[in-house]
Every structure is written in structure tokens, then in C-alpha cells.
Motif scaffolding. Structure first.
Motif, mmCIF file in Angstrom:
data_model
loop_
_atom_site.group_PDB
_atom_site.id
_atom_site.type_symbol
_atom_site.label_atom_id
_atom_site.label_comp_id
_atom_site.label_asym_id
_atom_site.label_seq_id
_atom_site.Cartn_x
_atom_site.Cartn_y
_atom_site.Cartn_z
ATOM 1 N N ARG A 1 -21.619 59.647 -18.229
ATOM 2 C CA ARG A 1 -21.686 59.153 -16.858
ATOM 3 C C ARG A 1 -22.344 60.182 -15.945
ATOM 4 O O ARG A 1 -23.235 59.850 -15.156
ATOM 5 N N LEU A 2 -21.951 61.446 -16.064
ATOM 6 C CA LEU A 2 -22.532 62.502 -15.229
ATOM 7 C C LEU A 2 -24.030 62.655 -15.505
ATOM 8 O O LEU A 2 -24.830 62.822 -14.574
ATOM 9 N N GLY B 1 -20.324 57.895 -34.556
ATOM 10 C CA GLY B 1 -19.012 57.359 -34.208
ATOM 11 C C GLY B 1 -17.959 58.411 -33.923
ATOM 12 O O GLY B 1 -16.815 58.071 -33.617
ATOM 13 N N SER B 2 -18.300 59.688 -33.994
ATOM 14 C CA SER B 2 -17.278 60.726 -33.809
ATOM 15 C C SER B 2 -16.807 60.845 -32.359
ATOM 16 O O SER B 2 -15.741 61.412 -32.104
ATOM 17 N N PHE B 3 -17.550 60.327 -31.389
ATOM 18 C CA PHE B 3 -17.141 60.377 -29.988
ATOM 19 C C PHE B 3 -16.641 59.032 -29.479
ATOM 20 O O PHE B 3 -16.463 58.843 -28.277
ATOM 21 N N LYS B 4 -16.396 58.112 -30.364
ATOM 22 C CA LYS B 4 -15.936 56.786 -29.956
ATOM 23 C C LYS B 4 -14.595 56.903 -29.233
ATOM 24 O O LYS B 4 -13.679 57.572 -29.696
ATOM 25 N N ASP C 1 -13.790 62.402 -22.577
ATOM 26 C CA ASP C 1 -14.665 63.510 -22.162
ATOM 27 C C ASP C 1 -16.136 63.183 -22.431
ATOM 28 O O ASP C 1 -17.005 63.491 -21.612
ATOM 29 N N PHE C 2 -16.399 62.558 -23.561
ATOM 30 C CA PHE C 2 -17.767 62.169 -23.889
ATOM 31 C C PHE C 2 -18.263 61.112 -22.902
ATOM 32 O O PHE C 2 -19.387 61.190 -22.401
#
Length: 105
Positions: free
Chosen positions: A93-94, A80-83, A87-88
Motif C-alpha cells: 500500500r505504501l 505465496g509466502s506473504f499471503k 506487514d506485506f
């Protein structure tokens, strides 16, 4: 009152009839086969029990260089740290677009 049903695995009455020639040829052959198969199966069960005991002993023995309990507590700090991190989301997506452009095998 005594039960008239035979006990499973009790062939004493059949053996008596077999020994005294009281059975027909087909029944004699069948009883001999059952008797041999009983011995084979009993041996097979004993062998399997020995193998199972060996596996259980090996499972309970700690492996050298291998932790007995896996510690996943480090993962709790990352879950959950990138919720809601733009940027994440962009990195995901990339990466997805890159994989989609790769030739299918």
C-alpha cells in the motif's frame, strides 16, 4: 490413363513451344521471366536453408558462461509466502501511494 494437368514447376512443354517459336511474343516474354524467376527463387531458397542451418547449429551450441537450463526452483519457496501478511500488505500500500504521488511523465 495419363493425367492431362501439368505438373507444377514442369515447364518442359512450354520450353519446347518457346524454342520452336510456337508462342506469341507476350507468352515468350512471360515464359522467359518465369524461367529467370524460378532460378532466382531456387537460389534464394538455398541461401535461406543455409542460413537456417547455421542458426539451428548456433542455437544448439551451449553459450560460454550461460546455463543451458534456467533453474527457477528457488522461486517456488517464495511464491505465496506473504499471503495474508499484514506487514506485506502495508508495504504494498505504501509503495502504491508513493508511485501515485510521483509526477506523470
Amino acid at each position: 490413363m495419363a493425367s492431362t494437368e501439368p505438373v507444377v514447376g514442369d515447364l518442359s512443354g512450354a520450353r519446347h513451344a518457346l524454342d520452336n517459336g510456337e508462342l506469341g511474343r507476350a507468352n515468350q516474354t512471360s515464359l522467359r521471366y518465369v524461367g529467370r524467376m524460378t532460378k532466382v527463387l531456387e537460389k534464394r531458397v538455398a541461401d535461406l536453408e543455409k542460413r537456417l542451418e547455421a542458426l539451428e547449429r548456433a542455437e544448439n551450441r551451449p553459450q560460454a558462461g550461460k546455463p543451458s537450463v534456467v533453474d527457477n526452483s528457488w522461486l517456488d519457496g517464495w511464491v505465496g509466502s506473504f499471503k495474508d501478511d499484514p506487514d506485506f500488505e502495508d508495504a504494498m500500500r505504501l509503495g502504491r501511494e508513493y508511485r501515485e504521488r510521483q509526477p506523470k511523465c
